[in-house]
Each structure stands twice: as C-alpha cells, then as structure tokens.
Design a protein around this motif. Structure first.
Motif, PDB file in Angstrom:
ATOM      1  N   SER A  17       7.873  20.437   6.550  1.00 43.06           N
ATOM      2  CA  SER A  17       9.059  21.338   5.607  1.00 43.06           C
ATOM      3  C   SER A  17       9.982  20.298   4.975  1.00 43.06           C
ATOM      4  O   SER A  17      10.272  18.962   5.208  1.00 43.06           O
ATOM      5  N   THR A  18      10.526  20.788   3.562  1.00 41.60           N
ATOM      6  CA  THR A  18      11.136  20.022   2.838  1.00 41.60           C
ATOM      7  C   THR A  18      12.543  19.664   3.824  1.00 41.60           C
ATOM      8  O   THR A  18      13.092  18.344   3.895  1.00 41.60           O
ATOM      9  N   ASP A  19      13.090  20.693   4.566  1.00 44.07           N
ATOM     10  CA  ASP A  19      13.931  20.250   5.705  1.00 44.07           C
ATOM     11  C   ASP A  19      13.800  19.270   6.581  1.00 44.07           C
ATOM     12  O   ASP A  19      14.479  18.357   6.717  1.00 44.07           O
ATOM     13  N   TYR A  20      12.487  19.390   7.329  1.00 43.61           N
ATOM     14  CA  TYR A  20      12.222  18.311   8.246  1.00 43.61           C
ATOM     15  C   TYR A  20      12.006  16.786   7.564  1.00 43.61           C
ATOM     16  O   TYR A  20      12.417  16.047   8.101  1.00 43.61           O
ATOM     17  N   LEU A  21      11.432  16.892   6.439  1.00 43.73           N
ATOM     18  CA  LEU A  21      11.269  15.572   5.750  1.00 43.73           C
ATOM     19  C   LEU A  21      12.579  15.107   5.362  1.00 43.73           C
ATOM     20  O   LEU A  21      12.668  13.805   5.217  1.00 43.73           O
ATOM     21  N   LYS A  22      13.463  15.715   4.638  1.00 43.35           N
ATOM     22  CA  LYS A  22      14.701  15.229   4.390  1.00 43.35           C
ATOM     23  C   LYS A  22      15.479  14.638   5.674  1.00 43.35           C
ATOM     24  O   LYS A  22      16.246  13.499   5.653  1.00 43.35           O
ATOM     25  N   HIS A  23      15.421  15.395   6.826  1.00 40.10           N
ATOM     26  CA  HIS A  23      15.994  14.896   7.926  1.00 40.10           C
ATOM     27  C   HIS A  23      15.376  13.420   8.560  1.00 40.10           C
ATOM     28  O   HIS A  23      16.055  12.495   8.820  1.00 40.10           O
ATOM     29  N   LYS A  24      13.960  13.314   8.265  1.00 42.17           N
ATOM     30  CA  LYS A  24      13.320  12.234   8.694  1.00 42.17           C
ATOM     31  C   LYS A  24      13.783  11.137   7.855  1.00 42.17           C
ATOM     32  O   LYS A  24      13.832  10.139   8.292  1.00 42.17           O
ATOM     33  N   ILE A  58       0.812  -1.200  -0.072  1.00 46.72           N
ATOM     34  CA  ILE A  58       0.265  -0.203   0.001  1.00 46.72           C
ATOM     35  C   ILE A  58       0.789   1.292   0.014  1.00 46.72           C
ATOM     36  O   ILE A  58       0.611   2.406   0.234  1.00 46.72           O
ATOM     37  N   CYS A  59       2.125   1.098  -0.532  1.00 46.88           N
ATOM     38  CA  CYS A  59       3.263   2.082  -0.340  1.00 46.88           C
ATOM     39  C   CYS A  59       2.903   3.121  -1.359  1.00 46.88           C
ATOM     40  O   CYS A  59       2.339   2.804  -2.651  1.00 46.88           O
ATOM     41  N   GLU A  60       3.225   4.121  -0.884  1.00 45.83           N
ATOM     42  CA  GLU A  60       3.267   5.258  -2.367  1.00 45.83           C
ATOM     43  C   GLU A  60       4.511   6.311  -2.220  1.00 45.83           C
ATOM     44  O   GLU A  60       5.358   6.195  -1.148  1.00 45.83           O
ATOM     45  N   VAL A  61       5.080   6.307  -3.558  1.00 42.78           N
ATOM     46  CA  VAL A  61       6.331   7.205  -3.432  1.00 42.78           C
ATOM     47  C   VAL A  61       5.791   8.588  -3.424  1.00 42.78           C
ATOM     48  O   VAL A  61       5.131   9.337  -4.127  1.00 42.78           O
ATOM     49  N   ALA A  62       6.432   9.425  -2.440  1.00 44.44           N
ATOM     50  CA  ALA A  62       6.343  10.769  -2.150  1.00 44.44           C
ATOM     51  C   ALA A  62       7.527  11.658  -2.320  1.00 44.44           C
ATOM     52  O   ALA A  62       8.637  11.149  -2.038  1.00 44.44           O
ATOM     53  N   HIS A  63       6.890  12.786  -3.197  1.00 41.38           N
ATOM     54  CA  HIS A  63       8.275  13.681  -3.490  1.00 41.38           C
ATOM     55  C   HIS A  63       8.200  14.679  -2.156  1.00 41.38           C
ATOM     56  O   HIS A  63       7.394  15.209  -1.387  1.00 41.38           O
ATOM     57  N   ILE A  64       9.598  14.916  -1.659  1.00 43.74           N
ATOM     58  CA  ILE A  64       9.812  15.686  -0.663  1.00 43.74           C
ATOM     59  C   ILE A  64       9.990  17.215  -1.339  1.00 43.74           C
ATOM     60  O   ILE A  64       8.871  17.798  -0.455  1.00 43.74           O
ATOM     61  N   SER A  65      10.676  17.599  -2.196  1.00 42.44           N
ATOM     62  CA  SER A  65      10.050  18.769  -2.803  1.00 42.44           C
ATOM     63  C   SER A  65       9.053  18.577  -3.970  1.00 42.44           C
ATOM     64  O   SER A  65       9.644  17.511  -4.684  1.00 42.44           O
ATOM     65  N   ALA A  66       8.314  19.225  -4.164  1.00 41.10           N
ATOM     66  CA  ALA A  66       7.259  18.916  -5.103  1.00 41.10           C
ATOM     67  C   ALA A  66       7.591  18.779  -6.639  1.00 41.10           C
ATOM     68  O   ALA A  66       8.395  19.477  -7.146  1.00 41.10           O
ATOM     69  N   LEU A  67       6.837  18.013  -7.358  1.00 40.05           N
ATOM     70  CA  LEU A  67       7.109  17.613  -8.810  1.00 40.05           C
ATOM     71  C   LEU A  67       6.316  18.807  -9.596  1.00 40.05           C
ATOM     72  O   LEU A  67       6.810  19.313 -10.624  1.00 40.05           O
ATOM     73  N   ASN A  68       5.166  19.154  -8.884  1.00 32.96           N
ATOM     74  CA  ASN A  68       4.128  20.255  -9.650  1.00 32.96           C
ATOM     75  C   ASN A  68       4.377  21.649  -9.031  1.00 32.96           C
ATOM     76  O   ASN A  68       4.372  21.482  -7.835  1.00 32.96           O
ATOM     77  N   LYS A  69       4.147  22.590  -9.869  1.00 34.27           N
ATOM     78  CA  LYS A  69       4.291  23.953  -9.302  1.00 34.27           C
ATOM     79  C   LYS A  69       3.091  24.378  -8.377  1.00 34.27           C
ATOM     80  O   LYS A  69       3.145  25.126  -7.539  1.00 34.27           O
ATOM     81  N   THR A  70       2.116  23.611  -8.293  1.00 37.51           N
ATOM     82  CA  THR A  70       1.001  23.703  -7.520  1.00 37.51           C
ATOM     83  C   THR A  70       1.019  22.972  -6.191  1.00 37.51           C
ATOM     84  O   THR A  70       0.031  23.114  -5.244  1.00 37.51           O
ATOM     85  N   ALA A  71       1.790  22.086  -6.141  1.00 38.28           N
ATOM     86  CA  ALA A  71       1.926  20.963  -5.104  1.00 38.28           C
ATOM     87  C   ALA A  71       2.505  21.706  -3.738  1.00 38.28           C
ATOM     88  O   ALA A  71       3.459  22.524  -4.101  1.00 38.28           O
ATOM     89  N   ALA A  72       2.480  20.850  -2.585  1.00 43.11           N
ATOM     90  CA  ALA A  72       3.191  21.355  -1.457  1.00 43.11           C
ATOM     91  C   ALA A  72       4.788  21.107  -1.573  1.00 43.11           C
ATOM     92  O   ALA A  72       5.337  20.299  -2.162  1.00 43.11           O
TER      93      ALA A  72
END
Length: 128
Positions: free
Chosen positions: A95-102, A45-59
């Motif tokens: 944040s991006t920094d938080y997710l990279k650290h995690k 049930i896994c999903e590949v998630a982007h830390i820095s978003a792929l799309n301009k309108t995304a988080a």
C-alpha cells in the motif's frame, strides 16, 4: 492519458544520494563502478518508482493527490527493476502507507549514517 515523468534535477540527485546505491526495498546494490583498461564506467540498474501512481490505471493511483506533487521526492523511491515490478503488480500487498513507511525508515538510516560519518571528520568537529 499518460502523465509526464519529468523529475527536477535536484529531486533525482537527492533520491540517488538517499538511496546509497541500494534499492530502497530489498537493499541490494543497484549502482556499480567498473574499472577496466579503458577507464572507469558507471552503471546503474535503478528505477524511479512512484508511491502514489502517476497514471489513473496504475497501482496505488489516488485522484485526490495533486498531479504536480506526484513527481516530488516524497512520492518517489529508488528501486531495482524486480522490486519495482513486484510493488506495482501487487498493490494490495504494498500500500501507499506501507511504501511511505519503508521509504522513511530507509532514508532515515541513510541520514543517520551520513551524520555519523560527518561527526568523524574535522568538519563535524572531530579532533585527533
């Protein structure tokens, strides 16, 4: 414009290996093996998630990050659907920094466990 979510095969394999079958955020199982009379089935049930978003309108979208690096392993995490939704709906909390650290902490633990296991084998130099 929606950008391409194509991941190299080696990137996907490395992500799954580093995940240990767990969500990198909540650490709950996301890959399952089911035995039945008809054989073994595998479900994830896994999903590949982007830390820095792929799309301009995304988080967490950052226009300074080159498009070609967004689908690389350093910018991706394996998450369960709930955690993926949570981090994308609350980008100021994650944040991006938080997710990279995690990601770094989680994947360092995976590597540490693999080294410990390897060292208990003959290949790793263990002698009975």
């Amino acid at each position: 414009m929606t950008n391409n979510r194509s991941y190299k095969e080696v990137t996907k394999k490395n992500l799954f290996l580093l995940s240990r079958g767990l969500c990198e955020f909540c650490e709950k199982p996301i890959m399952f093996v089911r035995e039945s009379e008809t054989g073994t089935t595998y479900q994830n049930i896994c999903e590949v998630a982007h830390i820095s978003a792929l799309n301009k309108t995304a988080a967490r979208y950052d226009p300074d990050i080159p498009l070609e690096s967004l689908n690389e392993i350093d910018n991706l995490m394996i998450l369960c659907p709930n955690c993926h939704k949570k981090i994308d709906k609350m980008p100021t909390s994650f944040s991006t920094d938080y997710l990279k650290h995690k990601k770094e902490i989680f994947e360092s633990e995976t590597i540490s466990q693999a080294v410990t296991l390897l060292n208990k084998t003959e290949i790793g130099g263990h002698k009975d």
